[in-house]
Design a protein around this motif. Structure first.
Motif, PDB file in Angstrom:
ATOM      1  N   ALA A  65       4.851   2.609   4.856  1.00  0.00           N
ATOM      2  CA  ALA A  65       5.932   1.830   4.798  1.00  0.00           C
ATOM      3  C   ALA A  65       7.092   2.224   3.909  1.00  0.00           C
ATOM      4  O   ALA A  65       6.638   1.639   2.610  1.00  0.00           O
ATOM      5  N   VAL A  66       7.971   2.630   4.255  1.00  0.00           N
ATOM      6  CA  VAL A  66       9.077   3.291   3.156  1.00  0.00           C
ATOM      7  C   VAL A  66      10.342   2.451   3.087  1.00  0.00           C
ATOM      8  O   VAL A  66      11.071   2.133   2.263  1.00  0.00           O
ATOM      9  N   ALA A  67      10.287   1.678   4.348  1.00  0.00           N
ATOM     10  CA  ALA A  67      11.697   1.044   4.653  1.00  0.00           C
ATOM     11  C   ALA A  67      11.954  -0.162   3.679  1.00  0.00           C
ATOM     12  O   ALA A  67      10.899  -0.723   3.523  1.00  0.00           O
ATOM     13  N   CYS A 113      -3.108   2.731   5.006  1.00  0.00           N
ATOM     14  CA  CYS A 113      -1.779   2.130   4.604  1.00  0.00           C
ATOM     15  C   CYS A 113      -1.232   2.436   3.153  1.00  0.00           C
ATOM     16  O   CYS A 113      -1.932   2.596   2.305  1.00  0.00           O
ATOM     17  N   VAL A 114      -0.065   3.013   3.475  1.00  0.00           N
ATOM     18  CA  VAL A 114       0.764   3.530   1.799  1.00  0.00           C
ATOM     19  C   VAL A 114       1.829   2.440   1.859  1.00  0.00           C
ATOM     20  O   VAL A 114       2.640   2.445   2.809  1.00  0.00           O
ATOM     21  N   GLY A 115       2.135   1.749   0.597  1.00  0.00           N
ATOM     22  CA  GLY A 115       3.145   0.889   0.618  1.00  0.00           C
ATOM     23  C   GLY A 115       4.019   1.505  -0.614  1.00  0.00           C
ATOM     24  O   GLY A 115       3.590   2.354  -1.480  1.00  0.00           O
ATOM     25  N   PHE A 116       5.366   0.894  -0.707  1.00  0.00           N
ATOM     26  CA  PHE A 116       6.198   1.397  -1.584  1.00  0.00           C
ATOM     27  C   PHE A 116       6.515   0.065  -2.636  1.00  0.00           C
ATOM     28  O   PHE A 116       6.750  -1.007  -1.988  1.00  0.00           O
ATOM     29  N   ALA A 117       6.969   0.355  -3.678  1.00  0.00           N
ATOM     30  CA  ALA A 117       7.364  -0.985  -4.500  1.00  0.00           C
ATOM     31  C   ALA A 117       8.417  -0.326  -5.300  1.00  0.00           C
ATOM     32  O   ALA A 117       8.300   0.672  -6.173  1.00  0.00           O
TER      33      ALA A 117
END
Ligand code: C5P
Length: 217
Positions: free
Chosen positions: A93-95, A141-145
């Motif tokens: 999830a990069v959006a 799952c991979v997240g961005f912050a």
């Protein structure tokens, strides 16, 4: 060239901003360029993965040999992700999804009435990453912050709250729209800072780390 560390993996990504309509010609959006998400989509493809990219509006060319789905609002991005996710092993999830949408959006173009400014009412959007991570058969799952201050503390809290095994933290003022990126990878083993590099290099480094975390099939 990139090592073929993702052969046989199906990777779903979101990228870019969302656009939350106010009326048919106006909306609320943000300054996400989509560069990091598109760079990751290309890096996953180059590592041998089958890639689906669900993108908000950006000015970027569609990556070759990637399934591409255009999304506008957070709600439409959420629906597209939920439909696609059962066919994927990894979700990144990069959006930059808008936290809120306009609850009282108008079906017709708003007319200017001097002296009477309209009032927009906001309502919360679904958290796409958290919804996917909570699925019974969730992909990896991979997240961005992106944070403007207290980067690592906020990012670590986000990783735990959204229950993602890998979270990519970057400093917001560096990240948005820029061509390079200074990032720290957060996983169960702690913090892994990456040297400052362009988004293509950062994407490859993220893919290398991610590939090493995937269950062996
Ligand atoms: O909470 P925050 O928006 O900072 O979290 C960022 C991470 O969560 C990113 O990976 C982003 O793509 C994802 N996210 C999402 N849906 C939202 C909000 C954020 O998928 N509504």
């Amino acid at each position: 060239t990139q090592a073929k560390t993702l052969v046989g993996r199906r990777v779903l990504l979101t990228a870019g901003p969302t656009f939350e309509p106010i009326d048919p010609v106006r909306g609320i959006t943000n300054l996400s360029s989509g560069k990091m998400g598109y760079a990751l989509a290309r890096a996953c493809r180059d590592a041998g993965a089958e890639v689906t990219l669900i993108s908000g509006p950006t000015a970027l060319p569609r990556p070759a040999e990637v399934h591409f789905i255009a999304a506008g609002s957070a709600l439409s991005m959420h629906a597209a992700v939920m439909e696609a996710v059962p066919h994927h092993d990894v979700f990144i999830a990069v959006a930059a999804v808008a936290d809120y949408r306009v609850a009282n959006a108008s079906a017709e173009k708003l007319k200017k009435t001097p002296g009477q400014a309209p009032t927009l009412t906001l309502t919360e959007n679904p958290d796409i990453l958290a919804s996917v991570a909570a699925l019974p058969r969730a992909p990896f799952c991979v997240g961005f912050a992106a944070e403007s201050h207290n980067l690592l503390a906020h990012a670590q809290a986000k990783r735990e709250r959204k229950r993602v095994p890998l979270l990519v933290a970057n400093l917001a003022q560096h990240a948005m729209g820029a061509d390079d990126n200074e990032i720290v990878l957060l996983d169960d083993h702690g913090q892994h800072p990456l040297p400052r590099m362009d988004k293509t290099g950062a994407a490859r480094a993220i893919v290398a780390h991610l590939a090493g975390m995937l269950p062996i099939r």
